[in-house]
Scaffold this motif. Structure first.
Motif, PDB file in Angstrom:
ATOM      1  N   PHE A  58       0.827  -1.205   0.000  1.00 30.05           N
ATOM      2  CA  PHE A  58       0.000   0.000   0.000  1.00 30.05           C
ATOM      3  C   PHE A  58       0.861   1.255   0.000  1.00 30.05           C
ATOM      4  CE2 PHE A  58       0.874  -0.596   4.492  1.00 30.05           C
ATOM      5  CZ  PHE A  58       0.942   0.692   5.010  1.00 30.05           C
ATOM      6  N   ALA A  59       0.210   2.375  -0.258  1.00 31.68           N
ATOM      7  CA  ALA A  59       0.838   3.689  -0.158  1.00 31.68           C
ATOM      8  C   ALA A  59      -0.029   4.566   0.737  1.00 31.68           C
ATOM      9  CB  ALA A  59       0.975   4.328  -1.542  1.00 31.68           C
ATOM     10  N   VAL A  60       0.552   5.607   1.287  1.00 33.44           N
ATOM     11  CA  VAL A  60      -0.208   6.577   2.083  1.00 33.44           C
ATOM     12  C   VAL A  60      -0.275   7.885   1.316  1.00 33.44           C
ATOM     13  CG1 VAL A  60       0.380   5.536   4.301  1.00 33.44           C
ATOM     14  CG2 VAL A  60       1.849   7.323   3.375  1.00 33.44           C
ATOM     15  N   GLY A  61      -1.449   8.470   1.264  1.00 32.88           N
ATOM     16  CA  GLY A  61      -1.590   9.729   0.543  1.00 32.88           C
ATOM     17  C   GLY A  61      -3.029  10.163   0.455  1.00 32.88           C
ATOM     18  N   VAL A  62      -3.211  11.355  -0.091  1.00 35.60           N
ATOM     19  CA  VAL A  62      -4.547  11.924  -0.245  1.00 35.60           C
ATOM     20  C   VAL A  62      -4.710  12.479  -1.657  1.00 35.60           C
ATOM     21  CG1 VAL A  62      -6.135  13.719   0.543  1.00 35.60           C
ATOM     22  CG2 VAL A  62      -4.778  12.461   2.206  1.00 35.60           C
ATOM     23  N   HIS A  63      -5.747  12.013  -2.316  1.00 36.73           N
ATOM     24  CA  HIS A  63      -6.123  12.454  -3.662  1.00 36.73           C
ATOM     25  C   HIS A  63      -6.512  13.939  -3.626  1.00 36.73           C
ATOM     26  CE1 HIS A  63      -8.690  12.719  -7.260  1.00 36.73           C
ATOM     27  NE2 HIS A  63      -8.171  11.576  -7.665  1.00 36.73           N
ATOM     28  N   PRO A  64      -6.246  14.681  -4.695  1.00 32.13           N
ATOM     29  CA  PRO A  64      -6.593  16.115  -4.682  1.00 32.13           C
ATOM     30  C   PRO A  64      -8.072  16.401  -4.432  1.00 32.13           C
ATOM     31  CG  PRO A  64      -5.824  15.406  -6.862  1.00 32.13           C
ATOM     32  CD  PRO A  64      -5.489  14.315  -5.913  1.00 32.13           C
ATOM     33  N   TYR A  65      -8.966  15.446  -4.695  1.00 27.39           N
ATOM     34  CA  TYR A  65     -10.380  15.658  -4.395  1.00 27.39           C
ATOM     35  C   TYR A  65     -10.684  15.521  -2.903  1.00 27.39           C
ATOM     36  CZ  TYR A  65     -11.696  15.497  -9.361  1.00 27.39           C
ATOM     37  OH  TYR A  65     -11.842  15.752 -10.705  1.00 27.39           O
ATOM     38  N   TYR A  94      -7.473  19.850 -11.865  1.00 23.82           N
ATOM     39  CA  TYR A  94      -8.209  21.082 -12.127  1.00 23.82           C
ATOM     40  C   TYR A  94      -9.488  20.831 -12.934  1.00 23.82           C
ATOM     41  CZ  TYR A  94      -3.855  23.499 -10.772  1.00 23.82           C
ATOM     42  OH  TYR A  94      -2.757  23.968 -10.085  1.00 23.82           O
ATOM     43  N   TYR A  95      -9.894  19.576 -13.038  1.00 20.70           N
ATOM     44  CA  TYR A  95     -11.042  19.231 -13.879  1.00 20.70           C
ATOM     45  C   TYR A  95     -12.362  19.721 -13.288  1.00 20.70           C
ATOM     46  CZ  TYR A  95     -14.303  16.306 -16.550  1.00 20.70           C
ATOM     47  OH  TYR A  95     -15.336  15.858 -17.333  1.00 20.70           O
ATOM     48  N   ARG A  96     -12.502  19.662 -11.977  1.00 17.02           N
ATOM     49  CA  ARG A  96     -13.774  20.009 -11.340  1.00 17.02           C
ATOM     50  C   ARG A  96     -13.617  21.182 -10.382  1.00 17.02           C
ATOM     51  NH1 ARG A  96     -15.758  13.882  -9.748  1.00 17.02           N
ATOM     52  NH2 ARG A  96     -16.002  13.095 -11.886  1.00 17.02           N
ATOM     53  N   LEU A  97     -13.083  22.254 -10.855  1.00 12.45           N
ATOM     54  CA  LEU A  97     -12.907  23.436 -10.023  1.00 12.45           C
ATOM     55  C   LEU A  97     -14.192  24.242  -9.955  1.00 12.45           C
ATOM     56  CD1 LEU A  97      -9.400  24.618 -11.265  1.00 12.45           C
ATOM     57  CD2 LEU A  97      -9.926  23.514  -9.080  1.00 12.45           C
ATOM     58  N   PRO A  98     -14.396  25.019  -8.894  1.00 10.61           N
ATOM     59  CA  PRO A  98     -15.593  25.868  -8.781  1.00 10.61           C
ATOM     60  C   PRO A  98     -15.653  26.901  -9.904  1.00 10.61           C
ATOM     61  CG  PRO A  98     -14.436  25.705  -6.673  1.00 10.61           C
ATOM     62  CD  PRO A  98     -13.532  25.109  -7.700  1.00 10.61           C
ATOM     63  N   ARG A 106      -8.605  29.695  -4.858  1.00  9.34           N
ATOM     64  CA  ARG A 106      -8.382  29.197  -3.495  1.00  9.34           C
ATOM     65  C   ARG A 106      -8.188  27.685  -3.502  1.00  9.34           C
ATOM     66  NH1 ARG A 106     -10.226  26.485   0.524  1.00  9.34           N
ATOM     67  NH2 ARG A 106     -12.068  25.800  -0.629  1.00  9.34           N
ATOM     68  N   VAL A 107      -9.031  26.976  -4.250  1.00 11.15           N
ATOM     69  CA  VAL A 107      -8.948  25.515  -4.308  1.00 11.15           C
ATOM     70  C   VAL A 107      -7.630  25.094  -4.962  1.00 11.15           C
ATOM     71  CG1 VAL A 107      -9.951  23.428  -5.320  1.00 11.15           C
ATOM     72  CG2 VAL A 107     -11.441  25.164  -4.299  1.00 11.15           C
ATOM     73  N   LYS A 108      -7.248  25.784  -6.031  1.00  6.93           N
ATOM     74  CA  LYS A 108      -5.991  25.445  -6.699  1.00  6.93           C
ATOM     75  C   LYS A 108      -4.799  25.632  -5.757  1.00  6.93           C
ATOM     76  CE  LYS A 108      -5.387  26.843 -11.008  1.00  6.93           C
ATOM     77  NZ  LYS A 108      -5.429  27.683 -12.234  1.00  6.93           N
ATOM     78  N   HIS A 132      -1.105  11.948  -9.292  1.00  2.73           N
ATOM     79  CA  HIS A 132      -2.356  12.125 -10.038  1.00  2.73           C
ATOM     80  C   HIS A 132      -2.331  13.513 -10.674  1.00  2.73           C
ATOM     81  CE1 HIS A 132      -6.862  11.960 -10.587  1.00  2.73           C
ATOM     82  NE2 HIS A 132      -6.672  13.271 -10.574  1.00  2.73           N
ATOM     83  N   ILE A 133      -2.474  13.578 -11.998  1.00  5.51           N
ATOM     84  CA  ILE A 133      -2.493  14.864 -12.705  1.00  5.51           C
ATOM     85  C   ILE A 133      -3.654  14.861 -13.690  1.00  5.51           C
ATOM     86  CG2 ILE A 133      -1.261  16.443 -14.240  1.00  5.51           C
ATOM     87  CD1 ILE A 133       1.352  15.176 -13.251  1.00  5.51           C
ATOM     88  N   ARG A 134      -4.521  15.855 -13.567  1.00  5.18           N
ATOM     89  CA  ARG A 134      -5.606  16.000 -14.534  1.00  5.18           C
ATOM     90  C   ARG A 134      -5.804  17.478 -14.845  1.00  5.18           C
ATOM     91  NH1 ARG A 134     -11.789  13.478 -14.152  1.00  5.18           N
ATOM     92  NH2 ARG A 134     -12.226  13.580 -16.400  1.00  5.18           N
TER      93      ARG A 134
END
Length: 261
Positions: A58-65, A94-98, A106-108, A132-134
């Motif tokens: 396994f890996a430890v981490g957090v997805h940008p979402y 950056y696919y689902r930004l406000p 701010r989110v970016k 992860h890059i989108r």
């Protein structure tokens, strides 16, 4: 032997037939599995699986979402576990930004902060990154070149030619089911430009199921279909590619070797 370097086996969709999924994979020589860290809520499940199954890591981490749930201290509790191979999947999306301009910025910025902190975490513990890059290739490229010390893999490589230069910074390119899609012309065209010693195999199970099983749940056994497609596009011997990609995988994820792969 094949290693599925990115499969979310901690997903609830595998609970009912988990052992059958692993059995089908091993029947086609997909024998090792890496569960990326995306949502902290499923990390305990990933650790449990790695402890119960010799061939699961396994890996430890957090997805940008999921950056609102980012807790570095929580990840550090498990990063020294002998089955933890990497940090991620982390990155920029950056696919689902406000729609609101200020909120979008701010989110970016928040994504960048959390991304850079996870890179720092990987550097501290000398772990590779699962990236992860989108729709964020430029910013991701700049950040990785500036901060990363131990390289990693660009999960589900998005075919950006800009990101090919990261091969000189210790990065590999995760190729999965998208390569088999009819609309994957960009990736098909870029694949020959990736150095052979930088290609990794993945499924992103249960997502991005390769042809001819699109629309169904993905699983690690389908990594074979990705290898078949790579062999077809590159006009290269399948066995040679399998051995080469295996070597690539153990070069990046050194813990696989220390755990007697």
């Amino acid at each position: 032997m094949i290693v599925d370097t990115h499969c979310h086996l901690d997903d609830d969709r595998y609970i009912q037939d988990f052992d059958e999924v692993i059995k089908r994979a091993k029947e086609v020589d997909v024998k090792k599995f890496i569960i990326p860290g995306a949502d902290p809520k499923t990390l305990k499940r990933a650790i449990e699986l790695s402890q119960n199954y010799e061939d699961i890591y396994f890996a430890v981490g957090v997805h940008p979402y999921d950056i609102e749930s980012y807790d570095r201290a929580y990840l550090e509790e498990y990063i020294t576990h002998p089955k933890c191979l990497a940090v991620g999947e982390c990155g920029l999306d950056y696919y689902r930004l406000p729609d609101d301009k200020d909120e979008k910025e701010r989110v970016k910025e928040h994504q960048k902060e959390v991304f850079i902190d996870q890179i720092d975490l990987a550097n501290k513990y000398q772990k590779p990154l699962i990236i992860h890059i989108r729709e964020a290739s430029f910013d991701s490229n700049e950040i990785l070149k500036k901060y990363s010390k131990y390289g990693g893999v660009l999960h589900c490589f998005n075919a950006s030619e800009l990101l090919l230069e990261l091969s000189e910074y210790g990065f590999y390119y995760g190729i999965g089911g998208v390569l088999t899609f009819k609309n994957a012309k960009k990736l098909v065209n870029v694949l020959p430009k990736i150095p052979l010693d930088r290609i990794l195999l993945e499924t992103d199970s249960p997502y991005l199921t390769p042809h001819p099983f699109r629309g169904k749940r993905n699983e690690p056994s389908y990594t074979r279909l990705v290898l078949d497609k790579i062999s077809e596009i590159l006009k290269s011997d399948k066995n040679m590619l399998e051995n080469l990609i295996y070597d690539n995988t153990t070069r990046l994820f050194k813990g696989l070797i220390s755990n007697n792969i």
